[in-house]
Enzyme design. Sequence first.
Site, PDB file in Angstrom:
ATOM      1  N   ALA A  11       0.773  -1.206  -0.088  1.00  0.00           N
ATOM      2  CA  ALA A  11       0.101   0.074  -0.221  1.00  0.00           C
ATOM      3  C   ALA A  11       0.805   1.368   0.049  1.00  0.00           C
ATOM      4  CB  ALA A  11      -0.990   0.021   1.285  1.00  0.00           C
ATOM      5  N   GLY A  12       1.948   1.176  -0.736  1.00  0.00           N
ATOM      6  CA  GLY A  12       2.741   2.457  -1.086  1.00  0.00           C
ATOM      7  C   GLY A  12       1.703   3.144  -2.306  1.00  0.00           C
ATOM      8  N   ALA A  14       2.532   2.650  -5.328  1.00  0.00           N
ATOM      9  CA  ALA A  14       2.155   2.044  -6.665  1.00  0.00           C
ATOM     10  C   ALA A  14       0.712   1.258  -6.357  1.00  0.00           C
ATOM     11  CB  ALA A  14       3.190   1.013  -7.028  1.00  0.00           C
ATOM     12  N   PHE A 112      17.198  17.879 -11.566  1.00  0.00           N
ATOM     13  CA  PHE A 112      17.847  16.868 -10.654  1.00  0.00           C
ATOM     14  C   PHE A 112      18.956  16.176 -11.646  1.00  0.00           C
ATOM     15  CE2 PHE A 112      15.440  14.154  -7.533  1.00  0.00           C
ATOM     16  CZ  PHE A 112      15.210  15.248  -6.683  1.00  0.00           C
ATOM     17  N   ASP A 206      10.397  -8.524  -0.141  1.00  0.00           N
ATOM     18  CA  ASP A 206       9.405  -9.654   0.206  1.00  0.00           C
ATOM     19  C   ASP A 206       8.879  -9.998  -1.225  1.00  0.00           C
ATOM     20  OD1 ASP A 206      10.226  -9.391   2.854  1.00  0.00           O
ATOM     21  OD2 ASP A 206       8.288  -8.459   3.217  1.00  0.00           O
ATOM     22  N   GLN A 225      21.301   0.991  -6.820  1.00  0.00           N
ATOM     23  CA  GLN A 225      21.645   2.261  -6.729  1.00  0.00           C
ATOM     24  C   GLN A 225      22.388   2.852  -5.525  1.00  0.00           C
ATOM     25  OE1 GLN A 225      18.597   5.578  -7.454  1.00  0.00           O
ATOM     26  NE2 GLN A 225      20.029   5.794  -9.235  1.00  0.00           N
ATOM     27  N   HIS A 227      23.000   6.333  -3.778  1.00  0.00           N
ATOM     28  CA  HIS A 227      22.784   7.839  -3.741  1.00  0.00           C
ATOM     29  C   HIS A 227      23.985   8.515  -3.241  1.00  0.00           C
ATOM     30  CE1 HIS A 227      20.651  11.637  -3.297  1.00  0.00           C
ATOM     31  NE2 HIS A 227      19.760  11.049  -3.915  1.00  0.00           N
ATOM     32  N   LEU A 237      18.991   9.850   3.926  1.00  0.00           N
ATOM     33  CA  LEU A 237      18.714  10.483   2.533  1.00  0.00           C
ATOM     34  C   LEU A 237      18.834  12.107   2.791  1.00  0.00           C
ATOM     35  CD1 LEU A 237      18.893   9.914  -0.460  1.00  0.00           C
ATOM     36  CD2 LEU A 237      16.628  10.697  -0.375  1.00  0.00           C
ATOM     37  N   THR A 239      18.072  14.605   0.159  1.00  0.00           N
ATOM     38  CA  THR A 239      17.770  14.752  -1.364  1.00  0.00           C
ATOM     39  C   THR A 239      18.512  15.343  -2.229  1.00  0.00           C
ATOM     40  OG1 THR A 239      15.977  15.495  -2.645  1.00  0.00           O
ATOM     41  CG2 THR A 239      16.212  16.851  -1.083  1.00  0.00           C
ATOM     42  N   GLU A 240      18.529  14.658  -3.560  1.00  0.00           N
ATOM     43  CA  GLU A 240      19.154  15.262  -4.811  1.00  0.00           C
ATOM     44  C   GLU A 240      18.767  16.977  -5.000  1.00  0.00           C
ATOM     45  OE1 GLU A 240      20.202  12.338  -7.512  1.00  0.00           O
ATOM     46  OE2 GLU A 240      19.515  13.618  -9.386  1.00  0.00           O
ATOM     47  N   ARG A 271      23.342   9.746 -10.966  1.00  0.00           N
ATOM     48  CA  ARG A 271      23.777   9.384  -9.307  1.00  0.00           C
ATOM     49  C   ARG A 271      24.879   8.375  -9.414  1.00  0.00           C
ATOM     50  NH1 ARG A 271      17.752   8.642  -6.571  1.00  0.00           N
ATOM     51  NH2 ARG A 271      17.427  10.915  -6.508  1.00  0.00           N
ATOM     52  N   HIS A 335      20.325   2.889  -2.015  1.00  0.00           N
ATOM     53  CA  HIS A 335      19.065   3.831  -2.036  1.00  0.00           C
ATOM     54  C   HIS A 335      17.952   3.097  -2.947  1.00  0.00           C
ATOM     55  CE1 HIS A 335      16.825   7.380  -2.149  1.00  0.00           C
ATOM     56  NE2 HIS A 335      16.743   7.460  -3.391  1.00  0.00           N
ATOM     57  N   GLU A 359       8.534  -0.207  -7.251  1.00  0.00           N
ATOM     58  CA  GLU A 359       9.804  -0.497  -7.109  1.00  0.00           C
ATOM     59  C   GLU A 359      10.122  -2.043  -7.218  1.00  0.00           C
ATOM     60  OE1 GLU A 359      12.027   1.745  -4.250  1.00  0.00           O
ATOM     61  OE2 GLU A 359      13.767   0.565  -4.460  1.00  0.00           O
ATOM     62  N   ARG A 370      18.897   4.605 -12.232  1.00  0.00           N
ATOM     63  CA  ARG A 370      17.686   5.529 -12.377  1.00  0.00           C
ATOM     64  C   ARG A 370      17.864   6.734 -12.128  1.00  0.00           C
ATOM     65  NH1 ARG A 370      14.070   7.695  -8.344  1.00  0.00           N
ATOM     66  NH2 ARG A 370      15.500   6.744  -6.666  1.00  0.00           N
TER      67      ARG A 370
HETATM   68  C1  LIG Z   1      14.439   8.260   1.401  1.00  0.00           C
HETATM   69  C2  LIG Z   1      13.833   7.872   0.214  1.00  0.00           C
HETATM   70  C3  LIG Z   1      13.460   9.055  -0.689  1.00  0.00           C
HETATM   71  C4  LIG Z   1      13.225   8.848  -1.873  1.00  0.00           C
HETATM   72  N1  LIG Z   1      12.952  10.100  -2.693  1.00  0.00           N
HETATM   73  C5  LIG Z   1      12.298   9.977  -3.906  1.00  0.00           C
HETATM   74  C6  LIG Z   1      12.025  11.146  -4.747  1.00  0.00           C
HETATM   75  O1  LIG Z   1      12.004  12.097  -4.324  1.00  0.00           O
HETATM   76  N2  LIG Z   1      11.543  11.015  -6.151  1.00  0.00           N
HETATM   77  C7  LIG Z   1      11.799   9.570  -6.577  1.00  0.00           C
HETATM   78  O2  LIG Z   1      11.252   9.556  -7.735  1.00  0.00           O
HETATM   79  N3  LIG Z   1      11.698   8.522  -5.853  1.00  0.00           N
HETATM   80  C8  LIG Z   1      12.408   8.687  -4.638  1.00  0.00           C
HETATM   81  N4  LIG Z   1      12.500   7.433  -3.962  1.00  0.00           N
HETATM   82  C9  LIG Z   1      12.336   6.210  -4.490  1.00  0.00           C
HETATM   83  C10 LIG Z   1      10.570   6.015  -4.398  1.00  0.00           C
HETATM   84  O3  LIG Z   1      10.192   6.557  -3.178  1.00  0.00           O
HETATM   85  C11 LIG Z   1      10.427   4.761  -4.238  1.00  0.00           C
HETATM   86  O4  LIG Z   1      11.134   3.750  -5.150  1.00  0.00           O
HETATM   87  C12 LIG Z   1       8.799   4.364  -4.366  1.00  0.00           C
HETATM   88  O5  LIG Z   1       8.095   5.367  -3.399  1.00  0.00           O
HETATM   89  C13 LIG Z   1       8.434   2.934  -3.992  1.00  0.00           C
HETATM   90  O6  LIG Z   1       6.784   2.908  -4.000  1.00  0.00           O
HETATM   91  P1  LIG Z   1       6.364   1.494  -4.102  1.00  0.00           P
HETATM   92  O7  LIG Z   1       4.688   1.765  -4.023  1.00  0.00           O
HETATM   93  O8  LIG Z   1       6.702   0.658  -5.363  1.00  0.00           O
HETATM   94  O9  LIG Z   1       6.692   0.796  -2.709  1.00  0.00           O
HETATM   95  P2  LIG Z   1       6.559   1.253  -1.063  1.00  0.00           P
HETATM   96  O10 LIG Z   1       6.247   2.439  -0.929  1.00  0.00           O
HETATM   97  O11 LIG Z   1       8.076   0.741  -0.519  1.00  0.00           O
HETATM   98  O12 LIG Z   1       5.701   0.394  -0.382  1.00  0.00           O
HETATM   99  C14 LIG Z   1       5.682  -1.217  -0.251  1.00  0.00           C
HETATM  100  C15 LIG Z   1       4.398  -1.661   0.213  1.00  0.00           C
HETATM  101  O13 LIG Z   1       4.527  -3.071   0.180  1.00  0.00           O
HETATM  102  C16 LIG Z   1       4.101  -3.548   1.438  1.00  0.00           C
HETATM  103  N5  LIG Z   1       4.691  -4.875   1.633  1.00  0.00           N
HETATM  104  C17 LIG Z   1       6.179  -5.313   1.337  1.00  0.00           C
HETATM  105  N6  LIG Z   1       6.281  -6.635   1.785  1.00  0.00           N
HETATM  106  C18 LIG Z   1       5.175  -6.869   2.159  1.00  0.00           C
HETATM  107  C19 LIG Z   1       4.540  -8.150   2.765  1.00  0.00           C
HETATM  108  N7  LIG Z   1       5.301  -9.323   2.959  1.00  0.00           N
HETATM  109  N8  LIG Z   1       3.277  -8.436   3.083  1.00  0.00           N
HETATM  110  C20 LIG Z   1       2.516  -7.211   3.147  1.00  0.00           C
HETATM  111  N9  LIG Z   1       2.876  -6.047   2.541  1.00  0.00           N
HETATM  112  C21 LIG Z   1       4.204  -5.975   2.279  1.00  0.00           C
HETATM  113  C22 LIG Z   1       4.668  -2.556   2.556  1.00  0.00           C
HETATM  114  O14 LIG Z   1       3.961  -2.439   3.794  1.00  0.00           O
HETATM  115  C23 LIG Z   1       4.347  -1.266   1.810  1.00  0.00           C
HETATM  116  O15 LIG Z   1       2.966  -0.921   1.821  1.00  0.00           O
HETATM  117  C24 LIG Z   1      12.895   7.600  -2.492  1.00  0.00           C
HETATM  118  C25 LIG Z   1      13.268   6.539  -1.679  1.00  0.00           C
HETATM  119  C26 LIG Z   1      13.725   6.868  -0.353  1.00  0.00           C
HETATM  120  C27 LIG Z   1      14.131   5.441   0.296  1.00  0.00           C
END
Ligand SMILES: Cc1cc2nc3c(=O)[nH]c(=O)nc-3n(C[C@H](O)[C@H](O)[C@H](O)COP(=O)(O)OP(=O)(O)OC[C@H]3O[C@@H](n4cnc5c(N)ncnc54)[C@H](O)[C@@H]3O)c2cc1C
Length: 555
Positions: A11-12, A14, A112, A206, A225, A227, A237, A239-240, A271, A335, A359, A370
Amino acid sequence: MQSHDVLIVGAGLAGMRAAVAIPSHLNVGIISKVHPVRSHSVAAEGGINAAVKPEDSWESHMYDTVKGSDWLGDQDGIEILCRFAPDDIMELERMGALFSRDPDGQISQRNFGGLGFPRTCYVADRTGHALVHLLYEQLMKRAAHVYEEWYVTSLVVEDGHCCGVIALNLFTGELSVIRAKAVILATGGYGRVYLISTNGLINTGDGMSMAYRAGLPLQDMEFVQFHPTTLKDSGILITEGARGEGGYLFNSRGERFMEKYAPNAMELACRDVVSRAEYQEIMEGRDVDGCVMLDLRHLGKAKIMERLPQIWELSLTYAGVDPVEAPIPIRPGVHYSMGGIRTNTRCETPMPGLYAAGECACISIHGANRLGGNALMETIVFGHRAGRYAAEYAESIKQIDFSDRVLEQDRERIASLMSRKNGERVVALRKEVGVIMMEHFGILRSRERMEEGKQRLKEVRSRLGNIYLQDRGKVFNLELIEALQLDSIMDLAEVIAAGACSREESRGAHSRTDFPDRNDQDWMKHTLAYQSDQGPRLDYTDVNITRIPPTERSY
Ligand SMILES: Cc1cc2nc3c(=O)[nH]c(=O)nc-3n(C[C@H](O)[C@H](O)[C@H](O)COP(=O)(O)OP(=O)(O)OC[C@H]3O[C@@H](n4cnc5c(N)ncnc54)[C@H](O)[C@@H]3O)c2cc1C
């Protein structure tokens, strides 16, 4: 048994974007091992890329992304990202995203790394925070069933189709099957395979490990990657956007050393380029206590407080440095995961009924490196598509019946962990893997170091069967979750190691001292890793080049 048309794991950004894209007559479930707004997306700082200004174009965004990827990115996917990005930004804005503004009212964009145009939209330096809360509101409006603090252990596969997951309710400790006609993995990255990382502790890859164990290929996992600007000691982090707003990098002699490595782009090269440059300065002794310095003082207090308030706070709290008064000690840190579950532009994995986005997926948009700001955009553009295509699929099929085989396997796996009376502690083993990855599969790699690293990983693998848990409780047994996450970490460490050892060239984030050049003749191809009894089995597949033929990459 719970049952959904579409079930989203993660629930990130994506996962939530996918949920919101699914038509309301379908029954949607979304699972997260933490509360949705604690997903790592919330930590994103600097911004999100889209060609929203008339002087800019999606073609130029595409060119920068392909060049940034060192020509390993698939150009059909990159084209979709760049074409859809501007409309998706407008849609986020209509949902209520409060992007930072120029004085004339237009959305502000900052520079950036690796961009030919300042193309990164932002909300100060808290972009992820703003977008996650926005999409959480939309998720509530969408009325999906949210399984909050449930940990998914495995995919359920019958006749080669994915038809649900096995999940542990952290509150009760019960393991159950959740059925679905289509499953979307949106489980984020694997940054925590390494000991020190900008990633949240939950980023253990996972979903990638689940897919790998279910027979699916992981793609390009050796591209990790680093950073360029993570805070001394903690690895938090910076930020860039700090360099995008005009920050300089200095070594101990007070030299702006990027002049030597990227005379045109300077601090705003890609990067991989900036991280390698810093690493070289540090290794050659022009460091300040293991770091180089990021100087923001010339930006002035007003600009720092307006554009980079969180960076000001983080530096002060975690390094004792006020960036208005003094330079910030930084160094490169793990990163982002360029690799992931092999996925096409419709977000389909090779298994019918299983989709991936964000991701954890490798479409591949980022290839060997990236660009900052492209990961957030990928979660939105491809989260949207994953929701749409998974919904279409779910409407076209009937739920498949399946046996309890996987549920029983996972019950036994947990029972065996809980039953041991003595042995090794999870945290110590996790740390060992993290250290091995830092020491042997870092910014500069060589066969000798990597082979040693592989032997050390093998030795740790042989001890996983000895893990002993002190916590025997059912309610919120986080030690058990650590043990399950360690299985994911171990799988992925081995896949990264195998891919990195085999790839005899330097491309993007994968740099080898024994093969310092890019080798398009032999290595312009994606790595695919499959699970086997002997460890990862590798295969290769072509890169999709549609518009921009490979040339030399310099900044
Ligand atoms: C500090 C930081 C700063 C960043 N800044 C930027 C930026 O400014 N610009 C940019 O483009 N990118 C940035 N990135 C990268 C970007 O934020 C991530 O790649 C992106 O947000 C990932 O989103 P996601 O929805 O794929 O996963 P996530 O947001 O990581 O969500 C993963 C989800 O999966 C769930 N999950 C995982 N495993 C399990 C399991 N076994 N069972 C149940 N649930 C599970 C978690 O609970 C969570 O809800 C940054 C990354 C970091 C770490």
